[in-house]
Scaffold this active site. Structure first.
Site, PDB file in Angstrom:
ATOM      1  N   SER A 120       0.833  -1.201   0.000  1.00  0.00           N
ATOM      2  CA  SER A 120       0.000   0.000   0.000  1.00  0.00           C
ATOM      3  C   SER A 120       0.872   1.258   0.000  1.00  0.00           C
ATOM      4  O   SER A 120       1.632   1.481  -0.934  1.00  0.00           O
ATOM      5  CB  SER A 120      -0.956  -0.048   1.201  1.00  0.00           C
ATOM      6  OG  SER A 120      -1.962   0.924   1.102  1.00  0.00           O
ATOM      7  N   ASP A 174     -10.220  -5.041  -3.277  1.00  0.00           N
ATOM      8  CA  ASP A 174      -9.551  -4.094  -2.382  1.00  0.00           C
ATOM      9  C   ASP A 174     -10.434  -2.858  -2.183  1.00  0.00           C
ATOM     10  O   ASP A 174     -10.662  -2.103  -3.123  1.00  0.00           O
ATOM     11  CB  ASP A 174      -8.203  -3.689  -2.988  1.00  0.00           C
ATOM     12  CG  ASP A 174      -7.310  -2.940  -2.014  1.00  0.00           C
ATOM     13  OD1 ASP A 174      -7.850  -2.265  -1.117  1.00  0.00           O
ATOM     14  OD2 ASP A 174      -6.078  -3.038  -2.157  1.00  0.00           O
ATOM     15  N   HIS A 219      -7.898  -5.589   0.998  1.00  0.00           N
ATOM     16  CA  HIS A 219      -6.645  -4.833   1.174  1.00  0.00           C
ATOM     17  C   HIS A 219      -5.756  -5.579   2.162  1.00  0.00           C
ATOM     18  O   HIS A 219      -5.641  -5.216   3.339  1.00  0.00           O
ATOM     19  CB  HIS A 219      -6.958  -3.422   1.668  1.00  0.00           C
ATOM     20  CG  HIS A 219      -5.797  -2.472   1.545  1.00  0.00           C
ATOM     21  ND1 HIS A 219      -5.201  -2.178   0.341  1.00  0.00           N
ATOM     22  CD2 HIS A 219      -5.115  -1.750   2.486  1.00  0.00           C
ATOM     23  CE1 HIS A 219      -4.217  -1.312   0.530  1.00  0.00           C
ATOM     24  NE2 HIS A 219      -4.142  -1.047   1.826  1.00  0.00           N
TER      25      HIS A 219
END
Length: 238
Positions: A120, A174, A219
């Protein structure tokens, strides 16, 4: 040389010949990826693992409240509209990450035996490093992330950036860094930056981006992604 970033370190069980540096995501710490590093550790007996901790800073996305973050984030729905990116914060973090890399070089590990990666927000820093660094790294890992500063990054690119191998993984479900940002980022690297996209089923190539999608993954990571990453690392650090 001393480094400003606090970090976890897992020493190799045999002679140290390579290093993996992995940056966590927003609000996390190096401890968040320690289980994954330990999972991979036994397959890479000569690799040192370094898991840095981001500094605690005010984050606009968190209403200005302080949290561990590599740079300020203002929104998540416009990640490919980079003109509002925290460029100063990103560049400061790049310097800190480069200190970690330089410390490994000073200890005798060549640049082409060092892999930089992240998840991320940490992945965005790793991608930015890849595009702008003068170092010829063994590879870059980009998980559930995006290309930052895309409005000017082509002008910032180093001449050998596109020669660095990339593993890019992203989950299709996600809800934080939308899958489409991952797709657009890989397309951007191919179309604007000259990267080569590997054909489906190809484990590794130098140069080349291996892009893997994980159906249903949110995620986070998943066992298949870790297995794919392991196979890629085996080749990158061969």
């Amino acid at each position: 040389m001393p480094t400003s970033l606090k970090h976890l370190k897992i020493s190799p069980k045999e002679a140290h010949t390579a290093t993996v540096i992995f940056l966590h995501g927003l609000g996390d710490s190096g401890h968040g990826w320690l289980p994954v590093a330990k999972m991979l550790w036994s397959s890479f007996p000569n690799v040192k693992w370094i898991l840095p901790h981001a500094p605690t800073i005010p984050v606009s996305l968190n209403h200005g409240m302080a949290m561990p973050s590599w740079f300020d984030i203002r929104h998540l729905d416009k990640l490919d509209n980079s003109e509002n990116d925290d460029e100063q914060g990103m560049l400061e973090t790049l310097k800190s990450v480069d200190e970690l890399i330089q410390a490994e070089v000073d200890s005798g590990i060549p640049e082409n035996r060092i892999v930089l990666g992240g998840f991320s927000q940490g992945g965005a820093i790793s991608v930015l490093n890849m595009l702008t660094t003068k170092r010829k790294l063994a590879g870059v890992v980009a998980l559930s992330t995006w290309v930052p500063l895309n409005h000017k990054i082509v002008q910032m690119m180093s001449e050998h950036a596109k020669d660095i191998p990339v593993f890019w993984g992203h989950g299709t479900n996600d809800p934080v860094v939308d899958y489409r940002f991952g797709q657009r980022s890989v397309d951007f690297l191919v179309q604007k930056c000259g990267y080569k996209l590997l054909s489906q089923g190809t484990t590794f190539a130098r140069p080349g981006i291996r892009f893997e999608s994980y159906p249903g993954m949110p995620h986070s990571s998943c066992p298949q992604e870790i297995e794919d990453l392991k196979s890629w690392l085996m080749e990158a650090l061969k």
